[in-house]
Design a protein around this motif. Structure first.
Motif, PDB file in Angstrom:
ATOM      1  N   GLU A   1       8.124   3.732  -9.250  1.00 35.62           N
ATOM      2  CA  GLU A   1       8.501   2.528 -10.002  1.00 35.62           C
ATOM      3  C   GLU A   1       7.726   2.445 -11.314  1.00 35.62           C
ATOM      4  O   GLU A   1       8.281   2.106 -12.356  1.00 35.62           O
ATOM      5  CB  GLU A   1       8.260   1.273  -9.148  1.00 35.62           C
ATOM      6  CG  GLU A   1       8.455  -0.042  -9.881  1.00 35.62           C
ATOM      7  CD  GLU A   1       9.878  -0.346 -10.312  1.00 35.62           C
ATOM      8  OE1 GLU A   1      10.082  -1.406 -10.942  1.00 35.62           O
ATOM      9  OE2 GLU A   1      10.807   0.456 -10.046  1.00 35.62           O
ATOM     10  N   HIS A   2       6.458   2.766 -11.268  1.00 37.78           N
ATOM     11  CA  HIS A   2       5.600   2.739 -12.465  1.00 37.78           C
ATOM     12  C   HIS A   2       6.162   3.683 -13.528  1.00 37.78           C
ATOM     13  O   HIS A   2       6.255   3.329 -14.702  1.00 37.78           O
ATOM     14  CB  HIS A   2       4.171   3.139 -12.078  1.00 37.78           C
ATOM     15  CG  HIS A   2       3.144   2.922 -13.135  1.00 37.78           C
ATOM     16  ND1 HIS A   2       2.999   3.755 -14.231  1.00 37.78           N
ATOM     17  CD2 HIS A   2       2.190   1.967 -13.267  1.00 37.78           C
ATOM     18  CE1 HIS A   2       1.998   3.325 -14.983  1.00 37.78           C
ATOM     19  NE2 HIS A   2       1.489   2.238 -14.417  1.00 37.78           N
ATOM     20  N   ARG A   3       6.535   4.875 -13.102  1.00 35.64           N
ATOM     21  CA  ARG A   3       7.075   5.865 -14.046  1.00 35.64           C
ATOM     22  C   ARG A   3       8.461   5.444 -14.570  1.00 35.64           C
ATOM     23  O   ARG A   3       8.797   5.717 -15.710  1.00 35.64           O
ATOM     24  CB  ARG A   3       7.168   7.237 -13.374  1.00 35.64           C
ATOM     25  CG  ARG A   3       5.832   7.800 -12.909  1.00 35.64           C
ATOM     26  CD  ARG A   3       5.141   8.553 -13.935  1.00 35.64           C
ATOM     27  NE  ARG A   3       6.061   9.626 -14.329  1.00 35.64           N
ATOM     28  CZ  ARG A   3       5.830  10.495 -15.258  1.00 35.64           C
ATOM     29  NH1 ARG A   3       4.709  10.458 -15.907  1.00 35.64           N
ATOM     30  NH2 ARG A   3       6.687  11.430 -15.564  1.00 35.64           N
TER      31      ARG A   3
ATOM     32  N   ALA B   1      -0.346   6.059 -13.404  1.00 31.18           N
ATOM     33  CA  ALA B   1       0.269   5.262 -12.341  1.00 31.18           C
ATOM     34  C   ALA B   1      -0.671   5.146 -11.146  1.00 31.18           C
ATOM     35  O   ALA B   1      -0.858   4.061 -10.588  1.00 31.18           O
ATOM     36  CB  ALA B   1       1.602   5.878 -11.920  1.00 31.18           C
ATOM     37  N   LYS B   2      -1.287   6.252 -10.752  1.00 25.77           N
ATOM     38  CA  LYS B   2      -2.230   6.221  -9.627  1.00 25.77           C
ATOM     39  C   LYS B   2      -3.430   5.340  -9.944  1.00 25.77           C
ATOM     40  O   LYS B   2      -3.900   4.582  -9.089  1.00 25.77           O
ATOM     41  CB  LYS B   2      -2.703   7.638  -9.289  1.00 25.77           C
ATOM     42  CG  LYS B   2      -1.674   8.488  -8.601  1.00 25.77           C
ATOM     43  CD  LYS B   2      -2.247   9.867  -8.305  1.00 25.77           C
ATOM     44  CE  LYS B   2      -1.258  10.756  -7.606  1.00 25.77           C
ATOM     45  NZ  LYS B   2      -1.813  12.094  -7.352  1.00 25.77           N
ATOM     46  N   SER B   3      -3.900   5.423 -11.159  1.00 28.05           N
ATOM     47  CA  SER B   3      -5.032   4.595 -11.575  1.00 28.05           C
ATOM     48  C   SER B   3      -4.666   3.111 -11.505  1.00 28.05           C
ATOM     49  O   SER B   3      -5.454   2.288 -11.025  1.00 28.05           O
ATOM     50  CB  SER B   3      -5.458   4.974 -12.994  1.00 28.05           C
ATOM     51  OG  SER B   3      -6.474   4.117 -13.441  1.00 28.05           O
ATOM     52  N   ASP B   4      -3.460   2.764 -11.958  1.00 23.20           N
ATOM     53  CA  ASP B   4      -3.018   1.371 -11.900  1.00 23.20           C
ATOM     54  C   ASP B   4      -2.822   0.915 -10.456  1.00 23.20           C
ATOM     55  O   ASP B   4      -3.126  -0.230 -10.111  1.00 23.20           O
ATOM     56  CB  ASP B   4      -1.734   1.173 -12.706  1.00 23.20           C
ATOM     57  CG  ASP B   4      -1.985   1.228 -14.209  1.00 23.20           C
ATOM     58  OD1 ASP B   4      -3.139   1.025 -14.628  1.00 23.20           O
ATOM     59  OD2 ASP B   4      -1.022   1.482 -14.958  1.00 23.20           O
ATOM     60  N   PHE B   5      -2.342   1.814  -9.603  1.00 23.07           N
ATOM     61  CA  PHE B   5      -2.203   1.494  -8.182  1.00 23.07           C
ATOM     62  C   PHE B   5      -3.572   1.160  -7.580  1.00 23.07           C
ATOM     63  O   PHE B   5      -3.734   0.152  -6.888  1.00 23.07           O
ATOM     64  CB  PHE B   5      -1.573   2.667  -7.424  1.00 23.07           C
ATOM     65  CG  PHE B   5      -1.485   2.452  -5.938  1.00 23.07           C
ATOM     66  CD1 PHE B   5      -0.470   1.692  -5.390  1.00 23.07           C
ATOM     67  CD2 PHE B   5      -2.429   3.015  -5.087  1.00 23.07           C
ATOM     68  CE1 PHE B   5      -0.388   1.486  -4.019  1.00 23.07           C
ATOM     69  CE2 PHE B   5      -2.360   2.820  -3.716  1.00 23.07           C
ATOM     70  CZ  PHE B   5      -1.332   2.054  -3.177  1.00 23.07           C
ATOM     71  N   HIS B   6      -4.561   2.002  -7.854  1.00 21.25           N
ATOM     72  CA  HIS B   6      -5.907   1.770  -7.319  1.00 21.25           C
ATOM     73  C   HIS B   6      -6.521   0.502  -7.915  1.00 21.25           C
ATOM     74  O   HIS B   6      -7.250  -0.212  -7.218  1.00 21.25           O
ATOM     75  CB  HIS B   6      -6.792   2.997  -7.545  1.00 21.25           C
ATOM     76  CG  HIS B   6      -6.339   4.180  -6.743  1.00 21.25           C
ATOM     77  ND1 HIS B   6      -6.248   4.161  -5.364  1.00 21.25           N
ATOM     78  CD2 HIS B   6      -5.921   5.406  -7.122  1.00 21.25           C
ATOM     79  CE1 HIS B   6      -5.798   5.320  -4.934  1.00 21.25           C
ATOM     80  NE2 HIS B   6      -5.590   6.103  -5.986  1.00 21.25           N
TER      81      HIS B   6
ATOM     82  N   ASN C   1       0.825  -1.219   0.000  1.00 23.66           N
ATOM     83  CA  ASN C   1       0.000   0.000   0.000  1.00 23.66           C
ATOM     84  C   ASN C   1       0.858   1.268   0.000  1.00 23.66           C
ATOM     85  O   ASN C   1       0.533   2.253   0.660  1.00 23.66           O
ATOM     86  CB  ASN C   1      -0.973  -0.010   1.186  1.00 23.66           C
ATOM     87  CG  ASN C   1      -2.191   0.849   0.918  1.00 23.66           C
ATOM     88  OD1 ASN C   1      -2.469   1.234  -0.213  1.00 23.66           O
ATOM     89  ND2 ASN C   1      -2.926   1.153   1.979  1.00 23.66           N
ATOM     90  N   ASP C   2       1.960   1.240  -0.757  1.00 26.76           N
ATOM     91  CA  ASP C   2       2.885   2.375  -0.834  1.00 26.76           C
ATOM     92  C   ASP C   2       2.689   3.093  -2.172  1.00 26.76           C
ATOM     93  O   ASP C   2       3.371   2.802  -3.160  1.00 26.76           O
ATOM     94  CB  ASP C   2       4.321   1.869  -0.685  1.00 26.76           C
ATOM     95  CG  ASP C   2       5.330   2.990  -0.522  1.00 26.76           C
ATOM     96  OD1 ASP C   2       5.028   4.151  -0.900  1.00 26.76           O
ATOM     97  OD2 ASP C   2       6.433   2.698  -0.024  1.00 26.76           O
ATOM     98  N   LEU C   3       1.760   4.031  -2.188  1.00 27.39           N
ATOM     99  CA  LEU C   3       1.404   4.751  -3.423  1.00 27.39           C
ATOM    100  C   LEU C   3       2.587   5.508  -4.005  1.00 27.39           C
ATOM    101  O   LEU C   3       2.850   5.422  -5.206  1.00 27.39           O
ATOM    102  CB  LEU C   3       0.231   5.708  -3.174  1.00 27.39           C
ATOM    103  CG  LEU C   3      -0.155   6.617  -4.348  1.00 27.39           C
ATOM    104  CD1 LEU C   3      -0.607   5.793  -5.549  1.00 27.39           C
ATOM    105  CD2 LEU C   3      -1.246   7.593  -3.923  1.00 27.39           C
ATOM    106  N   LEU C   4       3.308   6.254  -3.190  1.00 25.89           N
ATOM    107  CA  LEU C   4       4.409   7.070  -3.695  1.00 25.89           C
ATOM    108  C   LEU C   4       5.480   6.224  -4.371  1.00 25.89           C
ATOM    109  O   LEU C   4       5.893   6.507  -5.506  1.00 25.89           O
ATOM    110  CB  LEU C   4       5.023   7.899  -2.565  1.00 25.89           C
ATOM    111  CG  LEU C   4       6.173   8.822  -2.968  1.00 25.89           C
ATOM    112  CD1 LEU C   4       5.702   9.834  -4.017  1.00 25.89           C
ATOM    113  CD2 LEU C   4       6.732   9.529  -1.756  1.00 25.89           C
ATOM    114  N   ALA C   5       5.923   5.167  -3.708  1.00 29.67           N
ATOM    115  CA  ALA C   5       6.955   4.300  -4.287  1.00 29.67           C
ATOM    116  C   ALA C   5       6.414   3.586  -5.531  1.00 29.67           C
ATOM    117  O   ALA C   5       7.138   3.382  -6.506  1.00 29.67           O
ATOM    118  CB  ALA C   5       7.447   3.284  -3.256  1.00 29.67           C
TER     119      ALA C   5
END
Length: 186
Positions: free
Chosen positions: A158-160, A171-176, A150-154
């Motif tokens: 990594e996504h970028r 990236a945020k959308s993929d995290f969610h 649950n580490d959104l920032l990291a």
């Protein structure tokens, strides 16, 4: 190795009696609960295929041999594995290695035929499951670990790094998306 078993099958149902099954030149049986399941495909399971990007092993239930099921790297006098198997399987005489199927269990081979029993992971669960983003996006093991942590920032960093043409919003959308899978996987 456990990536073919997790997320675990959420369907509660009987393993016996086995259901006769054949595909191409293979003959044998599959667990009763899999016999009529919509996820049965060519002797494997399509549960969570969009999330993990591959088929999963059928759920044959517990093997009946007691022992710890935490993962260990398999090693004997002939093979030093790069994969992990349940600890109780690492010294079991039913453990078999096949060039196509990899590590699998020969227990009850007469019952299952060519659709061999999977390894028994018991109640052990991995800390994370390797999830896949749809192509052409790139996914790494670290990306899955960060989502499970649950580490959104990291995760965004990594996504970028691995998908340089995509936005922070992507990236945020993929995290969610990953978090939704994690929270609803049963």
């Amino acid at each position: 190795m456990y990536n073919r078993y997790f997320p675990p099958c959420p369907v509660d149902g009987p393993i016996d009696p086995p259901v006769a099954f054949g595909h191409m030149g293979s003959h044998g049986a599959v667990p009763a609960k899999c016999g009529q399941c919509r996820h049965l495909f060519e002797g494997e399971c399509t549960r969570f295929i969009k999330e993990v990007g591959h088929f999963l092993h059928l759920d044959h239930g517990p093997c009946g041999i007691n022992g710890p099921t935490d993962p260990v790297v398999y090693e004997d006098e002939f093979i030093k594995g790069k994969v992990e198997v349940p600890r109780k399987c690492s010294r079991c005489n039913f453990l078999n290695v096949h060039p196509i199927f990899g590590f699998h269990c020969k227990k009850d081979a007469e019952k299952w035929g060519d659709f061999h029993r999977g390894l028994d992971w018991g109640t052990w669960n991995p800390d994370f499951v390797y999830l896949q983003l749809p192509l052409p996006k790139v996914t790494t093991r670290e990306l899955s670990q960060l989502a499970f942590g649950n580490d959104l920032l990291a995760f965004v960093k990594e996504h970028r790094r691995i998908n340089p043409g995509l936005s922070v919003e992507d990236a945020k959308s993929d995290f969610h998306h990953f978090r939704n899978i994690i929270e609803n996987r049963g």
